[in-house]
Design a protein around this motif. Sequence first.
Motif, PDB file in Angstrom:
ATOM      1  N   ILE A   1       0.861  -1.186   0.000  1.00 35.17           N
ATOM      2  CA  ILE A   1       0.000   0.000   0.000  1.00 35.17           C
ATOM      3  C   ILE A   1       0.894   1.232   0.000  1.00 35.17           C
TER       4      ILE A   1
ATOM      5  N   MET B   1      -1.702   3.862  -3.966  1.00 37.10           N
ATOM      6  CA  MET B   1      -2.771   2.999  -3.466  1.00 37.10           C
ATOM      7  C   MET B   1      -3.536   3.675  -2.338  1.00 37.10           C
TER       8      MET B   1
ATOM      9  N   LEU C   1      -7.526   4.204  -2.211  1.00 39.71           N
ATOM     10  CA  LEU C   1      -8.334   3.810  -1.054  1.00 39.71           C
ATOM     11  C   LEU C   1      -9.123   5.001  -0.524  1.00 39.71           C
TER      12      LEU C   1
ATOM     13  N   ALA D   1     -12.240  -5.075  -2.261  1.00 37.87           N
ATOM     14  CA  ALA D   1     -10.785  -4.951  -2.370  1.00 37.87           C
ATOM     15  C   ALA D   1     -10.337  -5.184  -3.806  1.00 37.87           C
ATOM     16  N   ARG D   2     -10.922  -6.165  -4.442  1.00 38.98           N
ATOM     17  CA  ARG D   2     -10.553  -6.456  -5.831  1.00 38.98           C
ATOM     18  C   ARG D   2     -10.901  -5.273  -6.726  1.00 38.98           C
TER      19      ARG D   2
ATOM     20  N   VAL E   1     -11.121  -2.030  -5.803  1.00 39.71           N
ATOM     21  CA  VAL E   1     -10.257  -0.876  -5.524  1.00 39.71           C
ATOM     22  C   VAL E   1      -8.884  -1.077  -6.158  1.00 39.71           C
ATOM     23  N   TRP E   2      -8.347  -2.269  -6.032  1.00 39.61           N
ATOM     24  CA  TRP E   2      -7.036  -2.556  -6.634  1.00 39.61           C
ATOM     25  C   TRP E   2      -7.141  -2.769  -8.148  1.00 39.61           C
ATOM     26  N   ASN E   3      -8.362  -3.016  -8.589  1.00 34.52           N
ATOM     27  CA  ASN E   3      -8.614  -3.295 -10.002  1.00 34.52           C
ATOM     28  C   ASN E   3      -7.834  -4.514 -10.481  1.00 34.52           C
TER      29      ASN E   3
ATOM     30  N   GLU F   1      -4.941  -8.799  -7.034  1.00 29.90           N
ATOM     31  CA  GLU F   1      -4.034  -8.451  -5.948  1.00 29.90           C
ATOM     32  C   GLU F   1      -4.795  -7.894  -4.746  1.00 29.90           C
ATOM     33  N   GLY F   2      -5.889  -7.179  -4.999  1.00 30.96           N
ATOM     34  CA  GLY F   2      -6.686  -6.659  -3.893  1.00 30.96           C
ATOM     35  C   GLY F   2      -7.249  -7.770  -3.031  1.00 30.96           C
ATOM     36  N   GLU F   3      -7.708  -8.836  -3.661  1.00 29.90           N
ATOM     37  CA  GLU F   3      -8.240  -9.966  -2.907  1.00 29.90           C
ATOM     38  C   GLU F   3      -7.125 -10.687  -2.148  1.00 29.90           C
TER      39      GLU F   3
ATOM     40  N   TRP G   1      -6.489  -8.635   0.876  1.00 31.45           N
ATOM     41  CA  TRP G   1      -7.588  -8.814   1.843  1.00 31.45           C
ATOM     42  C   TRP G   1      -7.410 -10.123   2.607  1.00 31.45           C
TER      43      TRP G   1
END
Length: 433
Positions: free
Chosen positions: A197, A201, A205, A224-225, A227-229, A232-234, A237
């Motif tokens: 982060i 990032m 957020l 999360a997925r 926001v990160w597009n 990687e967001g998942e 998480w």
Amino acid sequence: MEPPLPHPDPAQLRWLFIDLNAFFASAEQQMNPDWRGKPVIVRPAPSEYSGAIAASYESRPYGIRTGTRVSEARKLCPDLIVAEARPDVYVKLHKQIMAEINLHIPVFKVGSIDECSCELQGPERIEANAVALARRIQDGIKKNVGECLRSSVGLAPSRFLAKTACGMKKPDGLTILRLHELPAPLLDLPVSDFPGIGRRMQQRLAAAGIHDTQGLWAMSPKQARAVWNSVEGERIWRGLHGLHTELPPEQAPASIGHSHVLAAEMRTPEKTRAVARRLLVKCGARLRRMGVTGGVLGLHIEMEGADRYERRRGERVAVQCHLDPTQDTFALLAALDGLWRQAAPVLKRGRPNTVGVNILNLKPRAAFEADLFSDGPDMNGNAPSLRLSQAMDELNKRFGKDTISIGPNAGLPAYIGAKIAFNRIPDEEDFWE
């Protein structure tokens, strides 16, 4: 109905993460006993305008941190010791440290030159045993590699949390994040303290209404997925919640490159060009060592006024050209001459600060399929200049860097192109290529 029995292992410790504290500065103190206990910084180039790439803990009370400009650091601490970076020394110590850790527990993944993760197995997952293991590793590094090489350890259910824990108590820290206590130990941390982060990032957020760890924890995997597009967001998480996530598959590098912050006396067009050529010679040797060819050459130059640590950019030129697939140093240098002519007008408007070259569109040389009209990359390996390049590799490997060079190298820095990046540890070959 009887209440469920308590979980026999509520902490669920599965990972140990270790980080060497102020590694480059500690390495210099280890190699220079007179510097121990004194404020030390390490700079990447002999320039007062460069930023510290490491600051010893003795320099911290003066307000000196990684990224502090050298000239400013000297004002903050008149007795400051300024060391020139020695990447070969740091790589050698890194290997000794990894070997020591492996005596206690297998290294699962080396994250960078000063950190690695290890997976706890069987009885090692019992908290008392994990703590004892962590202390043995810390003591082993100091006893068997160097007494100045302090480290911090994080123990947690996931690699993500173990890395987070590692940064919560420095130097010589040991922090445990237990699954059944989450998220309480995390809530006071700013979101910037979590791996992956960074500044951009944080902005994304914030745009999604998440400004603190409580908001980060409350996200769903789907959010999360989004926001990160990306997936990687998942992954983040899951890691934050102490859940296991498989590492993404390793991918072959799409490019290679080297850059160099120029010392004050090197900031002329002629000397900058000499540095660019030397960096490209190193790239050519790496291509041959990797068994790949490159299809695009790039040159980038930043002029004075840029400051990466203050996020201030000077004028910048970036040019590229396409190549017939090659790993021939002489073909690369000929292409660089053309790019240099494109960059020349910018060099007339000021003094260069940083120069770099990169080679893209990497492909295995053996994967090239010749056709009726072409012998393939570098005449199927028989181009005279390629064979000369290969002969130079062998001589420099046997007798030392620049035993044979293309043009004079007088005045060029000793470690040119052998920079330690966050995600790349130089190979031994980097120091003779």
